[in-house]
Design a protein around this motif. Sequence first.
Motif, PDB file in Angstrom:
ATOM      1  N   HIS A 116     -48.079  35.940 -27.508  1.00 51.00           N
ATOM      2  CA  HIS A 116     -46.681  36.003 -27.330  1.00 51.00           C
ATOM      3  C   HIS A 116     -46.456  37.356 -26.629  1.00 51.00           C
ATOM      4  N   THR A 117     -45.812  37.418 -25.358  1.00 53.10           N
ATOM      5  CA  THR A 117     -45.464  38.461 -24.689  1.00 53.10           C
ATOM      6  C   THR A 117     -44.524  39.468 -25.186  1.00 53.10           C
ATOM      7  N   SER A 118     -43.371  38.748 -26.007  1.00 53.27           N
ATOM      8  CA  SER A 118     -42.384  39.473 -26.468  1.00 53.27           C
ATOM      9  C   SER A 118     -42.779  39.991 -27.830  1.00 53.27           C
ATOM     10  N   THR A 119     -42.279  41.280 -28.185  1.00 56.03           N
ATOM     11  CA  THR A 119     -42.719  41.789 -29.338  1.00 56.03           C
ATOM     12  C   THR A 119     -41.401  42.425 -30.089  1.00 56.03           C
ATOM     13  N   GLN A 120     -40.321  42.063 -29.833  1.00 54.92           N
ATOM     14  CA  GLN A 120     -39.051  42.658 -30.181  1.00 54.92           C
ATOM     15  C   GLN A 120     -38.774  42.172 -31.682  1.00 54.92           C
ATOM     16  N   HIS A 121     -39.249  40.995 -31.958  1.00 54.38           N
ATOM     17  CA  HIS A 121     -38.933  40.256 -33.271  1.00 54.38           C
ATOM     18  C   HIS A 121     -39.801  41.038 -34.338  1.00 54.38           C
ATOM     19  N   ILE A 177     -34.706  22.800 -27.300  1.00 53.37           N
ATOM     20  CA  ILE A 177     -34.350  22.505 -28.728  1.00 53.37           C
ATOM     21  C   ILE A 177     -33.965  23.819 -29.611  1.00 53.37           C
ATOM     22  N   ALA A 178     -34.690  24.958 -29.184  1.00 52.76           N
ATOM     23  CA  ALA A 178     -34.457  26.342 -29.851  1.00 52.76           C
ATOM     24  C   ALA A 178     -32.898  26.671 -29.088  1.00 52.76           C
ATOM     25  N   LYS A 179     -32.722  26.583 -28.172  1.00 54.00           N
ATOM     26  CA  LYS A 179     -31.487  26.552 -27.414  1.00 54.00           C
ATOM     27  C   LYS A 179     -30.111  25.930 -28.154  1.00 54.00           C
ATOM     28  N   GLU A 180     -30.661  24.571 -28.406  1.00 52.27           N
ATOM     29  CA  GLU A 180     -29.631  23.710 -29.119  1.00 52.27           C
ATOM     30  C   GLU A 180     -29.169  24.268 -30.406  1.00 52.27           C
ATOM     31  N   GLY A 181     -29.978  25.112 -30.898  1.00 49.21           N
ATOM     32  CA  GLY A 181     -29.545  25.905 -32.454  1.00 49.21           C
ATOM     33  C   GLY A 181     -30.428  25.053 -33.620  1.00 49.21           C
ATOM     34  N   ASP A 183     -35.173  35.470 -34.775  1.00 48.66           N
ATOM     35  CA  ASP A 183     -35.002  36.932 -35.062  1.00 48.66           C
ATOM     36  C   ASP A 183     -33.462  36.991 -35.256  1.00 48.66           C
ATOM     37  N   LYS A 184     -32.698  36.202 -34.532  1.00 50.61           N
ATOM     38  CA  LYS A 184     -31.375  36.142 -34.478  1.00 50.61           C
ATOM     39  C   LYS A 184     -30.921  35.966 -35.947  1.00 50.61           C
ATOM     40  N   VAL A 185     -31.477  35.074 -36.572  1.00 46.21           N
ATOM     41  CA  VAL A 185     -30.911  34.568 -37.882  1.00 46.21           C
ATOM     42  C   VAL A 185     -31.408  35.065 -39.167  1.00 46.21           C
ATOM     43  N   ASP A 186     -32.235  36.218 -38.844  1.00 44.72           N
ATOM     44  CA  ASP A 186     -32.974  36.879 -39.847  1.00 44.72           C
ATOM     45  C   ASP A 186     -33.959  36.101 -40.617  1.00 44.72           C
ATOM     46  N   GLY A 187     -34.564  35.162 -39.783  1.00 43.25           N
ATOM     47  CA  GLY A 187     -35.561  34.124 -40.414  1.00 43.25           C
ATOM     48  C   GLY A 187     -36.736  34.771 -41.061  1.00 43.25           C
ATOM     49  N   ILE A 188     -37.132  36.119 -40.697  1.00 45.36           N
ATOM     50  CA  ILE A 188     -38.455  36.701 -41.313  1.00 45.36           C
ATOM     51  C   ILE A 188     -38.051  36.890 -42.652  1.00 45.36           C
ATOM     52  N   LEU A 189     -36.665  37.313 -43.033  1.00 42.83           N
ATOM     53  CA  LEU A 189     -36.211  37.794 -44.481  1.00 42.83           C
ATOM     54  C   LEU A 189     -36.515  36.352 -45.205  1.00 42.83           C
ATOM     55  N   CYS A 190     -35.870  35.412 -44.785  1.00 44.02           N
ATOM     56  CA  CYS A 190     -36.164  34.108 -45.209  1.00 44.02           C
ATOM     57  C   CYS A 190     -37.632  33.595 -45.544  1.00 44.02           C
ATOM     58  N   LEU A 191     -38.490  33.739 -44.545  1.00 39.52           N
ATOM     59  CA  LEU A 191     -39.558  33.633 -44.512  1.00 39.52           C
ATOM     60  C   LEU A 191     -40.371  34.419 -46.067  1.00 39.52           C
ATOM     61  N   ALA A 192     -39.869  35.614 -45.859  1.00 38.39           N
ATOM     62  CA  ALA A 192     -40.337  36.458 -47.011  1.00 38.39           C
ATOM     63  C   ALA A 192     -39.998  36.025 -48.392  1.00 38.39           C
ATOM     64  N   ASP A 193     -38.756  35.445 -48.560  1.00 41.22           N
ATOM     65  CA  ASP A 193     -38.474  35.155 -49.842  1.00 41.22           C
ATOM     66  C   ASP A 193     -39.050  34.129 -50.166  1.00 41.22           C
ATOM     67  N   ILE A 194     -39.394  33.035 -49.399  1.00 41.08           N
ATOM     68  CA  ILE A 194     -40.063  31.903 -49.568  1.00 41.08           C
ATOM     69  C   ILE A 194     -41.476  31.964 -50.133  1.00 41.08           C
ATOM     70  N   LEU A 195     -42.164  32.988 -49.402  1.00 41.30           N
ATOM     71  CA  LEU A 195     -43.521  33.285 -49.690  1.00 41.30           C
ATOM     72  C   LEU A 195     -43.655  34.005 -50.956  1.00 41.30           C
ATOM     73  N   GLU A 218     -38.084  31.395 -26.798  1.00 42.10           N
ATOM     74  CA  GLU A 218     -36.876  31.130 -27.276  1.00 42.10           C
ATOM     75  C   GLU A 218     -36.719  30.941 -28.628  1.00 42.10           C
ATOM     76  N   GLY A 219     -37.614  30.179 -29.177  1.00 33.64           N
ATOM     77  CA  GLY A 219     -37.740  29.855 -30.501  1.00 33.64           C
ATOM     78  C   GLY A 219     -37.809  30.956 -31.494  1.00 33.64           C
ATOM     79  N   ILE A 220     -38.561  32.100 -30.929  1.00 33.57           N
ATOM     80  CA  ILE A 220     -38.913  33.257 -31.894  1.00 33.57           C
ATOM     81  C   ILE A 220     -37.514  34.258 -31.792  1.00 33.57           C
ATOM     82  N   ASN A 221     -36.994  34.037 -30.548  1.00 34.88           N
ATOM     83  CA  ASN A 221     -35.685  34.753 -30.525  1.00 34.88           C
ATOM     84  C   ASN A 221     -34.691  34.234 -31.345  1.00 34.88           C
TER      85      ASN A 221
END
Length: 530
Positions: free
Chosen positions: A307-312, A227-231, A270-282, A264-267
């Motif tokens: 989670h093993t990946s910490t890049q985000h 589902i994540a890969k499908e956008g 991160d690509k769509v700057d989702g954290i900024l959107c979360l910050a705006d809503i919060l 994959e969902g977290i990746n």
Amino acid sequence: KIDHYGGPHISLQVDSVQRWMDDLRHMTEVECMCVLQAKPIGVEEDSQHGELVLTSGVGAGDHVARNNLQTLLRRALVVSTELGKMFQRLEKGRWQRVHSTAVRANCHVRSLVHEYGAARSIPPEMQKYEKSLLEKCMELTNITERCLHTDDEFFLKSMREAIHEILTDVSDSFSNMIDMALANEIQVCNFVHRPYKQYFVITSTIGTSINNLLSLTQDGPQLCSIIAKEGAVVALFKICRQDRFRELYAHALRTVASICSVEEGINQLDKVDGILCLADILTDESSVEAARAEAAAVVAQITSPHHTSTQHLASFLESMHDIVTALIKLCESASCGEVFLLASAALANITFFDSMACEILLQLNAVHILLQACRDQQRVDTPYSKDQVVTILANLSVLEPCASEVMQEQGVERLLLLLGEKPSSPSPSEGAACERVQQKAAVTLARLSRDPDVAQTAIQLKAVPRLIQLCRSPTERNNSDSVLVACLAALRRLAAGCPSSISAADHQQLIKPRLVDSFLLCSNMEESFV
């Protein structure tokens, strides 16, 4: 008499007949099964190749698509189970069973491929996998049959290696084919590949689509990854960035949280700057509590230590001050236990990976807010919420100013109450949560007891007898070794500041030996308070 698979048991002397009867249960005429199972039921005349068009009347179509996907998952599980059995039986050299399993797997694969292709259009790339998979399945059936007619150990050994290689290829090909099929079904089930104007104008339509997508995420990590890969994450954040869909924010973010249970969902987030959107809503005071709570749930998910990946997390640090501030405010104003749990869980995770978050929380009077919440049963009503609170306090307690704030809020009394946390039901998850509460309360007490005032207060409040009880009584700590270690450490910290608070016998067993020796003594101890 009933045998292991639930059918009547017939006692026969001829092994070959019994084996034939066992195998017959799993054999099918693939061509007949395909004709029967591929017949569509109630397909609309204007639908093309079984594709379901998402409109304002999506209910029935989505139900059919959902059933198609569930059926595909069940059939895939059957094949995967048979392939797993083949690997096991191949290792044991049970050639008769290897061959019968190969025949069954071949039947299941051919039935699945023919049935799937008869009901919908198949992408060209997927057709290549299907053709290759069918050829390998037939090769697997033929080569395992050859092994039935020889006792030559050298030949069988060489065949075992060849079969293992083919079986691995079949497993990989089947996995790839199923991933493509699932992706194809997901495109049919949801809106992520649909034209924007057609599907985003009607709020009720997109709300139904989000609910369908959320339902799909409950079917396991494999589907979440596809589902994540499908956008889907990209599409959901498009919704969360538009004011006209404000009433859908909570549903969209809940779905994002489910998808972000996989890397994959977290990746994608991160690509769509989702954290900024979360910050705006919060931080948006006009956002409803439900939307902010679900945004907190996404933050908790992406900051999970599992989670093993910490890049985000690099982009997260840029918005951390705003997010932490919004989360502690949400803890303070939460209208119910669920909202508090989501906000506090996000804060607990954040305090693990950056000490700056702890400093920010102290500046925001977090100790007062959290301890006040513990006195409010409407907000902190379960061991799970208490687990989050005591986790935050444990991480804050490494900072020197924390001790004085805890003292001001009568926090030592609260820690002693948490040391007595017990489950109210036999639920294993609740029992585990209570263990974590006890352990972290002991850890927090040990850290804070570096301050003489805290240590003296703890002793006056009879922390020492309670810690000794937890050390000596396995049932008091639910037989938890982690609680035992934490209590021994806290006890030793208090004894160092006030040796007279512990009896000679307890000192001899719990303080004087090495920590590991005291641990072994207590972990092997029967119920005793002497």
